[in-house]
Design a protein around this motif. Structure first.
Motif, PDB file in Angstrom:
ATOM      1  N   LEU A  50      20.899 -16.664 -38.780  1.00  0.00           N
ATOM      2  CA  LEU A  50      20.108 -15.976 -39.806  1.00  0.00           C
ATOM      3  C   LEU A  50      19.438 -14.722 -39.255  1.00  0.00           C
ATOM      4  O   LEU A  50      19.380 -13.694 -39.929  1.00  0.00           O
ATOM      5  CB  LEU A  50      19.060 -16.923 -40.384  1.00  0.00           C
ATOM      6  CG  LEU A  50      19.582 -17.947 -41.379  1.00  0.00           C
ATOM      7  CD1 LEU A  50      18.474 -18.906 -41.788  1.00  0.00           C
ATOM      8  CD2 LEU A  50      20.154 -17.252 -42.590  1.00  0.00           C
ATOM      9  N   ALA A  51      18.937 -14.788 -38.023  1.00  0.00           N
ATOM     10  CA  ALA A  51      18.334 -13.597 -37.424  1.00  0.00           C
ATOM     11  C   ALA A  51      19.388 -12.520 -37.195  1.00  0.00           C
ATOM     12  O   ALA A  51      19.133 -11.329 -37.395  1.00  0.00           O
ATOM     13  CB  ALA A  51      17.659 -13.961 -36.098  1.00  0.00           C
ATOM     14  N   PHE A  52      20.594 -12.935 -36.787  1.00  0.00           N
ATOM     15  CA  PHE A  52      21.662 -11.952 -36.581  1.00  0.00           C
ATOM     16  C   PHE A  52      22.087 -11.319 -37.902  1.00  0.00           C
ATOM     17  O   PHE A  52      22.263 -10.102 -37.983  1.00  0.00           O
ATOM     18  CB  PHE A  52      22.859 -12.611 -35.897  1.00  0.00           C
ATOM     19  CG  PHE A  52      23.986 -11.663 -35.643  1.00  0.00           C
ATOM     20  CD1 PHE A  52      23.882 -10.700 -34.646  1.00  0.00           C
ATOM     21  CD2 PHE A  52      25.134 -11.713 -36.405  1.00  0.00           C
ATOM     22  CE1 PHE A  52      24.905  -9.815 -34.410  1.00  0.00           C
ATOM     23  CE2 PHE A  52      26.163 -10.829 -36.175  1.00  0.00           C
ATOM     24  CZ  PHE A  52      26.056  -9.878 -35.181  1.00  0.00           C
ATOM     25  N   LEU A  53      22.241 -12.129 -38.943  1.00  0.00           N
ATOM     26  CA  LEU A  53      22.635 -11.583 -40.237  1.00  0.00           C
ATOM     27  C   LEU A  53      21.540 -10.722 -40.858  1.00  0.00           C
ATOM     28  O   LEU A  53      21.837  -9.796 -41.619  1.00  0.00           O
ATOM     29  CB  LEU A  53      23.020 -12.721 -41.185  1.00  0.00           C
ATOM     30  CG  LEU A  53      24.299 -13.462 -40.811  1.00  0.00           C
ATOM     31  CD1 LEU A  53      24.516 -14.641 -41.743  1.00  0.00           C
ATOM     32  CD2 LEU A  53      25.488 -12.528 -40.828  1.00  0.00           C
ATOM     33  N   SER A  54      20.293 -11.011 -40.535  1.00  0.00           N
ATOM     34  CA  SER A  54      19.211 -10.185 -41.071  1.00  0.00           C
ATOM     35  C   SER A  54      19.209  -8.792 -40.459  1.00  0.00           C
ATOM     36  O   SER A  54      18.678  -7.859 -41.055  1.00  0.00           O
ATOM     37  CB  SER A  54      17.861 -10.860 -40.863  1.00  0.00           C
ATOM     38  OG  SER A  54      17.549 -10.892 -39.489  1.00  0.00           O
ATOM     39  N   THR A  55      19.830  -8.626 -39.300  1.00  0.00           N
ATOM     40  CA  THR A  55      19.920  -7.278 -38.716  1.00  0.00           C
ATOM     41  C   THR A  55      20.836  -6.384 -39.536  1.00  0.00           C
ATOM     42  O   THR A  55      20.737  -5.156 -39.449  1.00  0.00           O
ATOM     43  CB  THR A  55      20.424  -7.325 -37.262  1.00  0.00           C
ATOM     44  OG1 THR A  55      21.719  -7.922 -37.243  1.00  0.00           O
ATOM     45  CG2 THR A  55      19.489  -8.091 -36.369  1.00  0.00           C
ATOM     46  N   LEU A  56      21.725  -6.964 -40.327  1.00  0.00           N
ATOM     47  CA  LEU A  56      22.612  -6.155 -41.172  1.00  0.00           C
ATOM     48  C   LEU A  56      21.838  -5.438 -42.277  1.00  0.00           C
ATOM     49  O   LEU A  56      22.270  -4.406 -42.780  1.00  0.00           O
ATOM     50  CB  LEU A  56      23.691  -7.037 -41.790  1.00  0.00           C
ATOM     51  CG  LEU A  56      24.641  -7.716 -40.819  1.00  0.00           C
ATOM     52  CD1 LEU A  56      25.578  -8.643 -41.569  1.00  0.00           C
ATOM     53  CD2 LEU A  56      25.416  -6.684 -40.026  1.00  0.00           C
ATOM     54  N   TYR A  57      20.694  -5.990 -42.653  1.00  0.00           N
ATOM     55  CA  TYR A  57      19.917  -5.406 -43.740  1.00  0.00           C
ATOM     56  C   TYR A  57      18.833  -4.447 -43.260  1.00  0.00           C
ATOM     57  O   TYR A  57      18.084  -3.925 -44.073  1.00  0.00           O
ATOM     58  CB  TYR A  57      19.298  -6.521 -44.594  1.00  0.00           C
ATOM     59  CG  TYR A  57      20.355  -7.320 -45.307  1.00  0.00           C
ATOM     60  CD1 TYR A  57      21.030  -6.784 -46.394  1.00  0.00           C
ATOM     61  CD2 TYR A  57      20.692  -8.588 -44.879  1.00  0.00           C
ATOM     62  CE1 TYR A  57      22.018  -7.497 -47.048  1.00  0.00           C
ATOM     63  CE2 TYR A  57      21.676  -9.312 -45.530  1.00  0.00           C
ATOM     64  CZ  TYR A  57      22.333  -8.760 -46.605  1.00  0.00           C
ATOM     65  OH  TYR A  57      23.306  -9.470 -47.237  1.00  0.00           O
ATOM     66  N   ILE A  58      18.770  -4.205 -41.980  1.00  0.00           N
ATOM     67  CA  ILE A  58      17.830  -3.210 -41.467  1.00  0.00           C
ATOM     68  C   ILE A  58      18.525  -1.864 -41.559  1.00  0.00           C
ATOM     69  O   ILE A  58      19.530  -1.624 -40.891  1.00  0.00           O
ATOM     70  CB  ILE A  58      17.407  -3.535 -40.017  1.00  0.00           C
ATOM     71  CG1 ILE A  58      16.693  -4.880 -39.984  1.00  0.00           C
ATOM     72  CG2 ILE A  58      16.524  -2.436 -39.458  1.00  0.00           C
ATOM     73  CD1 ILE A  58      16.325  -5.339 -38.591  1.00  0.00           C
ATOM     74  N   SER A  59      18.002  -0.987 -42.398  1.00  0.00           N
ATOM     75  CA  SER A  59      18.708   0.260 -42.701  1.00  0.00           C
ATOM     76  C   SER A  59      18.582   1.303 -41.593  1.00  0.00           C
ATOM     77  O   SER A  59      19.493   2.083 -41.372  1.00  0.00           O
ATOM     78  CB  SER A  59      18.206   0.841 -44.021  1.00  0.00           C
ATOM     79  OG  SER A  59      16.823   1.093 -43.925  1.00  0.00           O
ATOM     80  N   ASP A  60      17.463   1.338 -40.900  1.00  0.00           N
ATOM     81  CA  ASP A  60      17.267   2.321 -39.839  1.00  0.00           C
ATOM     82  C   ASP A  60      17.054   1.611 -38.511  1.00  0.00           C
ATOM     83  O   ASP A  60      16.826   0.415 -38.448  1.00  0.00           O
ATOM     84  CB  ASP A  60      16.042   3.199 -40.144  1.00  0.00           C
ATOM     85  CG  ASP A  60      16.279   4.077 -41.355  1.00  0.00           C
ATOM     86  OD1 ASP A  60      17.426   4.524 -41.527  1.00  0.00           O
ATOM     87  OD2 ASP A  60      15.327   4.292 -42.123  1.00  0.00           O
ATOM     88  N   TRP A  61      17.128   2.373 -37.445  1.00  0.00           N
ATOM     89  CA  TRP A  61      16.928   1.829 -36.108  1.00  0.00           C
ATOM     90  C   TRP A  61      15.420   1.720 -35.867  1.00  0.00           C
ATOM     91  O   TRP A  61      14.766   2.630 -35.403  1.00  0.00           O
ATOM     92  CB  TRP A  61      17.575   2.730 -35.070  1.00  0.00           C
ATOM     93  CG  TRP A  61      17.426   2.209 -33.698  1.00  0.00           C
ATOM     94  CD1 TRP A  61      16.458   2.544 -32.805  1.00  0.00           C
ATOM     95  CD2 TRP A  61      18.237   1.249 -33.050  1.00  0.00           C
ATOM     96  NE1 TRP A  61      16.613   1.860 -31.642  1.00  0.00           N
ATOM     97  CE2 TRP A  61      17.707   1.050 -31.762  1.00  0.00           C
ATOM     98  CE3 TRP A  61      19.357   0.521 -33.413  1.00  0.00           C
ATOM     99  CZ2 TRP A  61      18.268   0.168 -30.850  1.00  0.00           C
ATOM    100  CZ3 TRP A  61      19.905  -0.338 -32.504  1.00  0.00           C
ATOM    101  CH2 TRP A  61      19.361  -0.512 -31.250  1.00  0.00           C
TER     102      TRP A  61
END
Length: 94
Positions: A50-61
């Motif tokens: 879940l933490a890895f998949l939530s990184t997909l929704y972070i739009s900016d660095w």
């Protein structure tokens, strides 16, 4: 001339006594319900994915992205290690 090398036992200082008592507390075994131990590796794996998949929704660095990736890698690794140790212990018992 007869002597021993044992001598008198050294007295522990206050700091050494505190660290000795803390070490006993930390290394104390904790007994938890069997259900908790059965679910633990799946919880770690689920939290990691879940933490890895939530990184997909972070739009900016952002500063949070590396922390999410580190947390996900640590959780997945810990979940696999716990799962393998439990399987190895179960196969040794059988």
């Amino acid at each position: 001339m007869l002597s021993t090398t044992a001598g008198k036992p050294a007295r522990l200082t206050d700091t050494q006594q505190i660290s000795r008592q803390t070490g006993r507390w930390i290394s104390r075994k904790i007994w938890l319900p069997k259900l908790f131990y059965d679910v633990l590796p799946y919880f770690y794996l689920g939290a990691g994915f879940l933490a890895f998949l939530s990184t997909l929704y972070i739009s900016d660095w952002f500063w949070i992205l590396p922390h999410y990736l580190l947390f996900s890698a640590a959780c997945i690794h810990l979940g696999v290690v716990v799962f393998r140790r439990r399987r190895r212990a179960a196969s040794n018992d059988a």
